[in-house]
Design a protein around this motif. Structure first.
Motif, PDB file in Angstrom:
ATOM      1  N   PRO A   1       0.850  -1.193   0.000  1.00 57.18           N
ATOM      2  CA  PRO A   1       0.000   0.000   0.000  1.00 57.18           C
ATOM      3  C   PRO A   1       0.894   1.255   0.000  1.00 57.18           C
ATOM      4  O   PRO A   1       1.703   1.434   0.899  1.00 57.18           O
ATOM      5  CB  PRO A   1      -0.774  -0.104   1.316  1.00 57.18           C
ATOM      6  CG  PRO A   1      -0.656  -1.532   1.746  1.00 57.18           C
ATOM      7  CD  PRO A   1       0.606  -2.056   1.163  1.00 57.18           C
ATOM      8  N   GLY A   2       0.789   2.046  -1.032  1.00 61.79           N
ATOM      9  CA  GLY A   2       1.553   3.295  -1.077  1.00 61.79           C
ATOM     10  C   GLY A   2       2.963   3.175  -1.598  1.00 61.79           C
ATOM     11  O   GLY A   2       3.687   4.156  -1.674  1.00 61.79           O
ATOM     12  N   PHE A   3       3.391   1.977  -1.945  1.00 60.69           N
ATOM     13  CA  PHE A   3       4.745   1.826  -2.469  1.00 60.69           C
ATOM     14  C   PHE A   3       4.810   0.625  -3.397  1.00 60.69           C
ATOM     15  O   PHE A   3       4.289  -0.443  -3.081  1.00 60.69           O
ATOM     16  CB  PHE A   3       5.746   1.648  -1.322  1.00 60.69           C
ATOM     17  CG  PHE A   3       7.168   1.434  -1.773  1.00 60.69           C
ATOM     18  CD1 PHE A   3       7.904   2.500  -2.261  1.00 60.69           C
ATOM     19  CD2 PHE A   3       7.749   0.165  -1.725  1.00 60.69           C
ATOM     20  CE1 PHE A   3       9.215   2.314  -2.677  1.00 60.69           C
ATOM     21  CE2 PHE A   3       9.056  -0.023  -2.145  1.00 60.69           C
ATOM     22  CZ  PHE A   3       9.795   1.054  -2.620  1.00 60.69           C
ATOM     23  N   GLY A   4       5.410   0.832  -4.544  1.00 59.22           N
ATOM     24  CA  GLY A   4       5.550  -0.273  -5.476  1.00 59.22           C
ATOM     25  C   GLY A   4       7.004  -0.452  -5.840  1.00 59.22           C
ATOM     26  O   GLY A   4       7.779   0.510  -5.849  1.00 59.22           O
ATOM     27  N   SER A   5       7.411  -1.671  -6.108  1.00 61.82           N
ATOM     28  CA  SER A   5       8.786  -1.923  -6.484  1.00 61.82           C
ATOM     29  C   SER A   5       8.801  -2.776  -7.750  1.00 61.82           C
ATOM     30  O   SER A   5       8.064  -3.748  -7.860  1.00 61.82           O
ATOM     31  CB  SER A   5       9.504  -2.649  -5.341  1.00 61.82           C
ATOM     32  OG  SER A   5      10.816  -2.932  -5.720  1.00 61.82           O
ATOM     33  N   ARG A   6       9.619  -2.358  -8.699  1.00 54.74           N
ATOM     34  CA  ARG A   6       9.718  -3.109  -9.951  1.00 54.74           C
ATOM     35  C   ARG A   6      11.197  -3.132 -10.307  1.00 54.74           C
ATOM     36  O   ARG A   6      11.754  -2.107 -10.716  1.00 54.74           O
ATOM     37  CB  ARG A   6       8.891  -2.378 -11.017  1.00 54.74           C
ATOM     38  CG  ARG A   6       9.037  -2.927 -12.420  1.00 54.74           C
ATOM     39  CD  ARG A   6       8.078  -4.095 -12.630  1.00 54.74           C
ATOM     40  NE  ARG A   6       8.101  -4.551 -14.028  1.00 54.74           N
ATOM     41  CZ  ARG A   6       9.062  -5.359 -14.500  1.00 54.74           C
ATOM     42  NH1 ARG A   6      10.036  -5.771 -13.733  1.00 54.74           N
ATOM     43  NH2 ARG A   6       9.018  -5.741 -15.771  1.00 54.74           N
ATOM     44  N   VAL A   7      11.851  -4.254 -10.088  1.00 55.94           N
ATOM     45  CA  VAL A   7      13.288  -4.313 -10.336  1.00 55.94           C
ATOM     46  C   VAL A   7      13.628  -5.385 -11.365  1.00 55.94           C
ATOM     47  O   VAL A   7      13.078  -6.476 -11.348  1.00 55.94           O
ATOM     48  CB  VAL A   7      14.090  -4.591  -9.042  1.00 55.94           C
ATOM     49  CG1 VAL A   7      14.184  -3.347  -8.192  1.00 55.94           C
ATOM     50  CG2 VAL A   7      13.487  -5.715  -8.246  1.00 55.94           C
ATOM     51  N   LYS A   8      14.552  -5.032 -12.228  1.00 56.85           N
ATOM     52  CA  LYS A   8      14.980  -5.963 -13.263  1.00 56.85           C
ATOM     53  C   LYS A   8      16.456  -5.706 -13.495  1.00 56.85           C
ATOM     54  O   LYS A   8      16.853  -4.570 -13.792  1.00 56.85           O
ATOM     55  CB  LYS A   8      14.189  -5.696 -14.538  1.00 56.85           C
ATOM     56  CG  LYS A   8      14.439  -6.702 -15.650  1.00 56.85           C
ATOM     57  CD  LYS A   8      13.425  -6.465 -16.776  1.00 56.85           C
ATOM     58  CE  LYS A   8      13.409  -7.578 -17.795  1.00 56.85           C
ATOM     59  NZ  LYS A   8      14.611  -7.646 -18.626  1.00 56.85           N
ATOM     60  N   PHE A   9      17.288  -6.721 -13.291  1.00 58.65           N
ATOM     61  CA  PHE A   9      18.718  -6.540 -13.531  1.00 58.65           C
ATOM     62  C   PHE A   9      19.422  -7.886 -13.640  1.00 58.65           C
ATOM     63  O   PHE A   9      18.875  -8.921 -13.239  1.00 58.65           O
ATOM     64  CB  PHE A   9      19.365  -5.703 -12.416  1.00 58.65           C
ATOM     65  CG  PHE A   9      19.255  -6.304 -11.037  1.00 58.65           C
ATOM     66  CD1 PHE A   9      20.182  -7.230 -10.581  1.00 58.65           C
ATOM     67  CD2 PHE A   9      18.220  -5.932 -10.186  1.00 58.65           C
ATOM     68  CE1 PHE A   9      20.080  -7.779  -9.309  1.00 58.65           C
ATOM     69  CE2 PHE A   9      18.115  -6.484  -8.912  1.00 58.65           C
ATOM     70  CZ  PHE A   9      19.047  -7.405  -8.484  1.00 58.65           C
ATOM     71  N   THR A  10      20.598  -7.867 -14.169  1.00 53.15           N
ATOM     72  CA  THR A  10      21.464  -9.039 -14.208  1.00 53.15           C
ATOM     73  C   THR A  10      22.816  -8.618 -13.670  1.00 53.15           C
ATOM     74  O   THR A  10      23.377  -7.612 -14.117  1.00 53.15           O
ATOM     75  CB  THR A  10      21.622  -9.550 -15.649  1.00 53.15           C
ATOM     76  OG1 THR A  10      20.330  -9.827 -16.170  1.00 53.15           O
ATOM     77  CG2 THR A  10      22.466 -10.809 -15.695  1.00 53.15           C
ATOM     78  N   LEU A  11      23.337  -9.355 -12.704  1.00 57.78           N
ATOM     79  CA  LEU A  11      24.639  -9.025 -12.123  1.00 57.78           C
ATOM     80  C   LEU A  11      25.605 -10.168 -12.353  1.00 57.78           C
ATOM     81  O   LEU A  11      25.239 -11.338 -12.211  1.00 57.78           O
ATOM     82  CB  LEU A  11      24.508  -8.775 -10.619  1.00 57.78           C
ATOM     83  CG  LEU A  11      23.813  -7.487 -10.173  1.00 57.78           C
ATOM     84  CD1 LEU A  11      23.724  -7.467  -8.660  1.00 57.78           C
ATOM     85  CD2 LEU A  11      24.560  -6.267 -10.669  1.00 57.78           C
ATOM     86  N   THR A  12      26.842  -9.824 -12.699  1.00 56.67           N
ATOM     87  CA  THR A  12      27.843 -10.871 -12.889  1.00 56.67           C
ATOM     88  C   THR A  12      29.039 -10.682 -11.966  1.00 56.67           C
ATOM     89  O   THR A  12      29.731 -11.642 -11.658  1.00 56.67           O
ATOM     90  CB  THR A  12      28.340 -10.869 -14.351  1.00 56.67           C
ATOM     91  OG1 THR A  12      28.654  -9.527 -14.716  1.00 56.67           O
ATOM     92  CG2 THR A  12      27.279 -11.414 -15.283  1.00 56.67           C
ATOM     93  N   SER A  13      29.281  -9.454 -11.533  1.00 55.56           N
ATOM     94  CA  SER A  13      30.434  -9.186 -10.675  1.00 55.56           C
ATOM     95  C   SER A  13      30.205  -9.792  -9.297  1.00 55.56           C
ATOM     96  O   SER A  13      29.074  -9.887  -8.836  1.00 55.56           O
ATOM     97  CB  SER A  13      30.626  -7.679 -10.557  1.00 55.56           C
ATOM     98  OG  SER A  13      31.321  -7.376  -9.386  1.00 55.56           O
TER      99      SER A  13
END
Lengths: 352, 229
Positions: free
Chosen positions: A12-24
């Protein structure tokens, strides 16, 4: 390490949308509080269920909403070092350290507890109650406890934020030693650029629940230097050399730096030097009050909002000075030019 | 002069037996209920809480009567138990059940308060260190709520020693079978010339309750488990 993440989570009141690829294997998540760093950490560790998406670590699926996979935290092999150590209060240091190791499932790594305890300098604390440890000691035990569980990835959630002043940085050498020695990938979550630069090579910058940028830590440091207005801070690793009474000389690679004596026991460590405390001269200023004069070659220049950053090569060491555009023009500073960098002994400050 | 009859000694034995059984019987269920109330976010939690706390505010006689209806031959529980040949009315089992129900809210309340004071991060930390849910329960949650559990058990034990209203309705007042200390005292006070005998049992009752408190205090100190971090 290969970490592939594509997640969505709504509160409620906050949304998160994360997309990434990490190799290090030394990655950071950087952003102000409320930018979604902790949500991301909790979703990776399995402490908060995402609404949709997937998490894959080294090809192993930890979460996938389409395939209805959601491994519980204990099966993910993702360790967490919390902001406050959260050592179990009813166990002594030794029992805390071995808690995860005893529960290690087959196929775990081969970390030698004795060696780890030595690296973290915990030998003398083993039988102590955890309530009788200092903040820094608690964090070291928490780190050891997480490492002994042999995770595939360690999430560090602002592990230095709870420590004050000097203590904050005193734990950094321990962290660096441990991660060098045991080569465990980390995801270091912090809002401090200094910590980020000491602990990571690559960074995800979070903003309002999403990944705003993905770049190297050095690029981030330069970019942040313009926006925050404080100027770029050079972090120098120095070895102690000689005592000159009021001053100490330190070895920085092949060159020698003079630093004001501030510690009773002089020893090597990490020092900060603001890029704006460095003066550039075309010729060697024969007599000056500043104690450090280094002959350098200009490697590169880049413009920030209203200054020019000059990347210098001091016999193999990197140093960044920021000067006004007029000076660049008058001194004819361009790649390959020879200059003398001058800084006062008091401009070099010890971090740890 | 202080002397106890054979029936008095039996009543004391029965009281201890009932209080011990009721406390041990209620412990797993009470711990589970406290866990749900302290940690879950399920719907209808307020309703569950009200239900658990009801015996605390209802007259024990009402509870006894409701239990009698449930466990009677025509009651829904009584019918089920009757089929496997168990009868609880006017037996020691009935006294244990009455005490367990009346003391339950006290047990749950104590454990729950103890659990709520545990930092939940200890549990999440143990999960990320590879401990499953049950493992975490036994290695973290139970040791950290030990004191509160002990306090709850003490409270419930003491309450069970004094249970009267629900017991007399469900288990009756049969000397040597279901007559516990309070019931024996009740009988003495309604018998002419029984005052001295009643007073003797009162002394025993005070002594027992006080001993329970002392033992729990000592155990508490001996455990030396500190929740402070």
């Amino acid at each position: 390490m290969l970490l592939e993440v594509d997640l969505e989570k709504r509160f409620p009141g906050f949304g998160s949308r994360v997309k990434f690829t990490l190799t290090s294997s030394r990655c950071g998540v950087f952003g102000p509080s409320g930018s979604g760093k902790s949500t991301l950490m909790n979703m990776l560790a399995g402490l908060v269920d995402p609404d949709r998406g997937f998490i894959r670590l080294n090809g192993k699926t930890l979460f996938d909403s389409d395939r209805k996979i959601n491994l519980p935290p204990e099966k993910r092999k993702v360790g967490v070092v919390f902001q406050h150590a959260h050592l179990f209060p009813h166990m002594n240091v030794r029992k805390n350290l071995y808690y995860g190791m005893k529960r290690r499932r087959s196929g775990g790594g081969d970390i030698d507890p004795g060696q780890l305890i030595a690296v973290l300098q915990l030998e003398r604390l083993l039988d102590r109650r955890v309530t009788r440890l200092s903040g820094g000691e608690k964090q070291r035990v928490a780190l050891g406890r997480t490492i002994l569980a042999c995770p595939d990835l360690i999430l560090m959630d602002e592990p230095l934020t709870g420590l004050d002043g000097q203590l904050k940085y005193q734990i950094i050498p321990h962290l660096q030693r441990v991660f060098n020695e045991f080569s465990i990938p980390i995801l270091f979550i912090s809002h401090s650029l200094h910590e980020m630069r000491m602990m990571t090579d690559d960074v995800l910058v979070m903003h309002e629940g999403a990944v705003a940028r993905q770049l190297t830590t050095e690029e981030l440091a330069r970019a942040e230097a313009c926006t925050t207005g404080g100027g770029y801070i050079n972090l120098l690793e120095l070895d102690v050399d000689r005592d000159h009474g009021d001053l100490l000389s330190y070895r920085w690679g092949e060159v020698e730096l003079m630093v004001v004596k501030s510690h009773a026991a002089p020893e090597g460590g990490r020092f900060s030097l603001s890029s704006r405390d460095i003066l550039l001269f075309k010729k060697h200023p024969e007599a000056a009050s500043a104690r450090n004069m280094l002959a350098c070659t200009v490697r590169n220049t880049y413009t920030t909002e209203w200054l020019v950053g000059v990347e210098l090569d001091c016999r193999g060491n990197s140093l960044i000075a920021e000067i006004v555009p007029q000076s660049v023009h008058e001194l004819d500073i361009r790649p390959g030019a020879e200059v003398v960098a001058v800084m006062k002994a008091s401009a070099i400050n010890r971090l740890y | 002069m202080f002397s106890l009859t054979f029936d008095d000694i039996t009543a004391i034995k029965l009281s201890l037996q009932v209080a011990t059984s009721a406390t041990l019987l209620a412990l797993p269920l009470g711990y589970g209920a406290a866990y749900v109330l302290a940690f879950s976010n399920m719907r209808g939690k307020a309703l569950l809480e009200g239900l658990i706390n009801l015996p605390l505010v209802l007259p024990p006689v009402v509870i006894g009567y409701l239990l009698l209806l449930s466990f009677g031959k025509n009651g829904w529980l009584g019918a089920i138990l009757g089929r496997i040949g168990i009868n609880v009315i006017f037996t020691l089992k009935g006294a244990v059940i009455a005490s367990a129900v009346v003391g339950f809210p006290l047990l749950v309340r104590s454990i729950r308060i103890g659990m709520e004071s545990i930092d939940r991060h200890y549990m999440t930390a143990s999960r990320t260190l590879g401990a499953g849910w049950w493992d975490t329960l036994f290695s973290i949650t139970i040791p950290l709520s030990y004191k509160a559990t002990l306090a709850g058990m003490t409270l419930m034990f003491a309450r069970s020693l004094g249970e009267f209203g629900a017991t007399i309705i469900l288990a009756g007042n049969i000397p040597g079978v279901t007559q516990t200390i309070p019931l024996a005292i009740y009988q003495y006070t309604s018998t002419p010339g029984g005052d001295a005998m009643a007073l003797n049992l009162c002394m025993v009752s005070i002594g027992l309750s006080f001993t329970v408190l002392l033992i729990s205090e000592a155990a508490n100190r001996a455990m030396g488990v500190s929740r402070a971090s």
